[in-house]
Design a protein around this motif. Structure first.
Motif, PDB file in Angstrom:
ATOM      1  N   LEU A  56      44.702  35.931  30.898  1.00  0.00           N
ATOM      2  CA  LEU A  56      43.577  35.034  31.143  1.00  0.00           C
ATOM      3  C   LEU A  56      42.433  35.822  31.776  1.00  0.00           C
ATOM      4  O   LEU A  56      42.657  36.770  32.528  1.00  0.00           O
ATOM      5  CB  LEU A  56      43.989  33.894  32.072  1.00  0.00           C
ATOM      6  N   ARG A  57      41.209  35.401  31.497  1.00  0.00           N
ATOM      7  CA  ARG A  57      40.045  36.005  32.139  1.00  0.00           C
ATOM      8  C   ARG A  57      39.929  35.481  33.571  1.00  0.00           C
ATOM      9  O   ARG A  57      40.499  34.459  33.917  1.00  0.00           O
ATOM     10  CB  ARG A  57      38.762  35.675  31.350  1.00  0.00           C
ATOM     11  N   ASN A  58      39.169  36.199  34.397  1.00  0.00           N
ATOM     12  CA  ASN A  58      39.085  35.893  35.831  1.00  0.00           C
ATOM     13  C   ASN A  58      37.693  35.452  36.280  1.00  0.00           C
ATOM     14  O   ASN A  58      37.274  35.743  37.394  1.00  0.00           O
ATOM     15  CB  ASN A  58      39.494  37.134  36.622  1.00  0.00           C
ATOM     16  N   ALA A  59      36.990  34.710  35.458  1.00  0.00           N
ATOM     17  CA  ALA A  59      35.621  34.298  35.782  1.00  0.00           C
ATOM     18  C   ALA A  59      35.535  33.524  37.093  1.00  0.00           C
ATOM     19  O   ALA A  59      34.520  33.588  37.800  1.00  0.00           O
ATOM     20  CB  ALA A  59      35.040  33.461  34.644  1.00  0.00           C
ATOM     21  N   ASP A  60      36.586  32.825  37.455  1.00  0.00           N
ATOM     22  CA  ASP A  60      36.572  32.017  38.675  1.00  0.00           C
ATOM     23  C   ASP A  60      36.572  32.859  39.955  1.00  0.00           C
ATOM     24  O   ASP A  60      36.323  32.341  41.042  1.00  0.00           O
ATOM     25  CB  ASP A  60      37.762  31.061  38.697  1.00  0.00           C
ATOM     26  N   LYS A  61      36.798  34.177  39.851  1.00  0.00           N
ATOM     27  CA  LYS A  61      36.827  35.043  41.027  1.00  0.00           C
ATOM     28  C   LYS A  61      35.466  35.665  41.365  1.00  0.00           C
ATOM     29  O   LYS A  61      35.323  36.306  42.402  1.00  0.00           O
ATOM     30  CB  LYS A  61      37.829  36.180  40.821  1.00  0.00           C
ATOM     31  N   VAL A  62      34.478  35.506  40.493  1.00  0.00           N
ATOM     32  CA  VAL A  62      33.178  36.146  40.695  1.00  0.00           C
ATOM     33  C   VAL A  62      32.483  35.570  41.924  1.00  0.00           C
ATOM     34  O   VAL A  62      32.334  34.349  42.055  1.00  0.00           O
ATOM     35  CB  VAL A  62      32.281  35.985  39.454  1.00  0.00           C
ATOM     36  N   THR A  63      32.052  36.463  42.837  1.00  0.00           N
ATOM     37  CA  THR A  63      31.351  36.036  44.050  1.00  0.00           C
ATOM     38  C   THR A  63      29.992  36.715  44.202  1.00  0.00           C
ATOM     39  O   THR A  63      29.282  36.427  45.168  1.00  0.00           O
ATOM     40  CB  THR A  63      32.193  36.346  45.308  1.00  0.00           C
ATOM     41  N   ILE A  64      29.633  37.607  43.294  1.00  0.00           N
ATOM     42  CA  ILE A  64      28.356  38.307  43.407  1.00  0.00           C
ATOM     43  C   ILE A  64      27.273  37.560  42.633  1.00  0.00           C
ATOM     44  O   ILE A  64      27.572  36.757  41.748  1.00  0.00           O
ATOM     45  CB  ILE A  64      28.463  39.770  42.911  1.00  0.00           C
ATOM     46  N   ALA A  65      26.023  37.814  42.971  1.00  0.00           N
ATOM     47  CA  ALA A  65      24.898  37.144  42.318  1.00  0.00           C
ATOM     48  C   ALA A  65      24.237  38.018  41.261  1.00  0.00           C
ATOM     49  O   ALA A  65      23.489  37.523  40.414  1.00  0.00           O
ATOM     50  CB  ALA A  65      23.861  36.731  43.357  1.00  0.00           C
ATOM     51  N   GLN A  66      24.502  39.341  41.311  1.00  0.00           N
ATOM     52  CA  GLN A  66      23.880  40.255  40.349  1.00  0.00           C
ATOM     53  C   GLN A  66      24.755  41.501  40.221  1.00  0.00           C
ATOM     54  O   GLN A  66      25.187  42.067  41.220  1.00  0.00           O
ATOM     55  CB  GLN A  66      22.487  40.654  40.824  1.00  0.00           C
ATOM     56  N   GLY A  67      25.011  41.903  38.986  1.00  0.00           N
ATOM     57  CA  GLY A  67      25.807  43.103  38.748  1.00  0.00           C
ATOM     58  C   GLY A  67      26.743  42.933  37.576  1.00  0.00           C
ATOM     59  O   GLY A  67      26.408  42.269  36.595  1.00  0.00           O
ATOM     60  N   LEU A  68      27.923  43.546  37.687  1.00  0.00           N
ATOM     61  CA  LEU A  68      28.946  43.485  36.643  1.00  0.00           C
ATOM     62  C   LEU A  68      30.210  42.859  37.190  1.00  0.00           C
ATOM     63  O   LEU A  68      30.593  43.111  38.328  1.00  0.00           O
ATOM     64  CB  LEU A  68      29.329  44.897  36.164  1.00  0.00           C
ATOM     65  N   TRP A  69      30.860  42.057  36.387  1.00  0.00           N
ATOM     66  CA  TRP A  69      32.213  41.601  36.677  1.00  0.00           C
ATOM     67  C   TRP A  69      32.995  41.746  35.387  1.00  0.00           C
ATOM     68  O   TRP A  69      32.429  41.773  34.303  1.00  0.00           O
ATOM     69  CB  TRP A  69      32.257  40.159  37.173  1.00  0.00           C
TER      70      TRP A  69
END
Length: 159
Positions: free
Chosen positions: A28-41
């Motif tokens: 599964l992808r982990n999009a729910d873990k993203v906490t940054i506003a700008q950059g790469l995940w």
């Protein structure tokens, strides 16, 4: 007679895949873990085995790896490594370095720009793909956006 033979061969071939054709079981992808506003995940996935159609038998798993972001890089900016997808040195400035977690997830804050992203594998830099302009593993970061990256490590798989 040819259509009958074709149908018979196709049914035999497909019947073999009905029983035990596992597919590649991507994590599964982990999009729910993203906490940054700008950059790469993104996520780092390791592919191993046979992924040839009709009935792939390979395995895909999320892995923890070191990820290194460089200024936009091309072949002339590198020293070749042990194979075509590995580099022993990157001759561009390093911008950022992070490590994916055990679920493959990583994120890194970056200013707007275009970057090359490599995975450290076996003490070398692994390149996942060429960009549209023949740059190595390039991604764009726009102001106020987080770019989604999927880093597939595929050197132990057949396609």
């Amino acid at each position: 007679m040819f259509p009958i033979v074709s149908m018979l061969l196709a049914s035999i071939f497909m019947a073999g895949c009905d029983k035990g054709c596992p597919g590649d079981g991507r994590p599964l992808r982990n999009a729910d873990k993203v906490t940054i506003a700008q950059g790469l995940w993104g996520d780092v996935w390791f592919f191993e085995g046979d992924f040839m159609p009709i009935c792939p038998q390979g395995h895909v798993r999320a892995v923890s790896r070191e990820i290194v972001v460089f200024e936009l890089t091309t072949q002339v900016d590198t020293t070749p490594g042990s194979s075509q997808v590995f580099y022993s040195e990157i001759h561009k400035p390093e911008i950022a370095r992070t490590t994916s977690d055990r679920t493959g997830f990583f994120q890194v804050e970056l200013p707007p720009g275009v970057y090359s992203v490599f995975v450290v594998e076996n003490a070398e830099y692994y390149m996942c793909f060429f960009g549209d302009d023949m740059s190595l593993a390039s991604f764009s970061v726009n102001s106020g956006e987080v770019t989604d990256v999927l880093l597939d490590i595929t050197y132990l798989s057949s396609w």
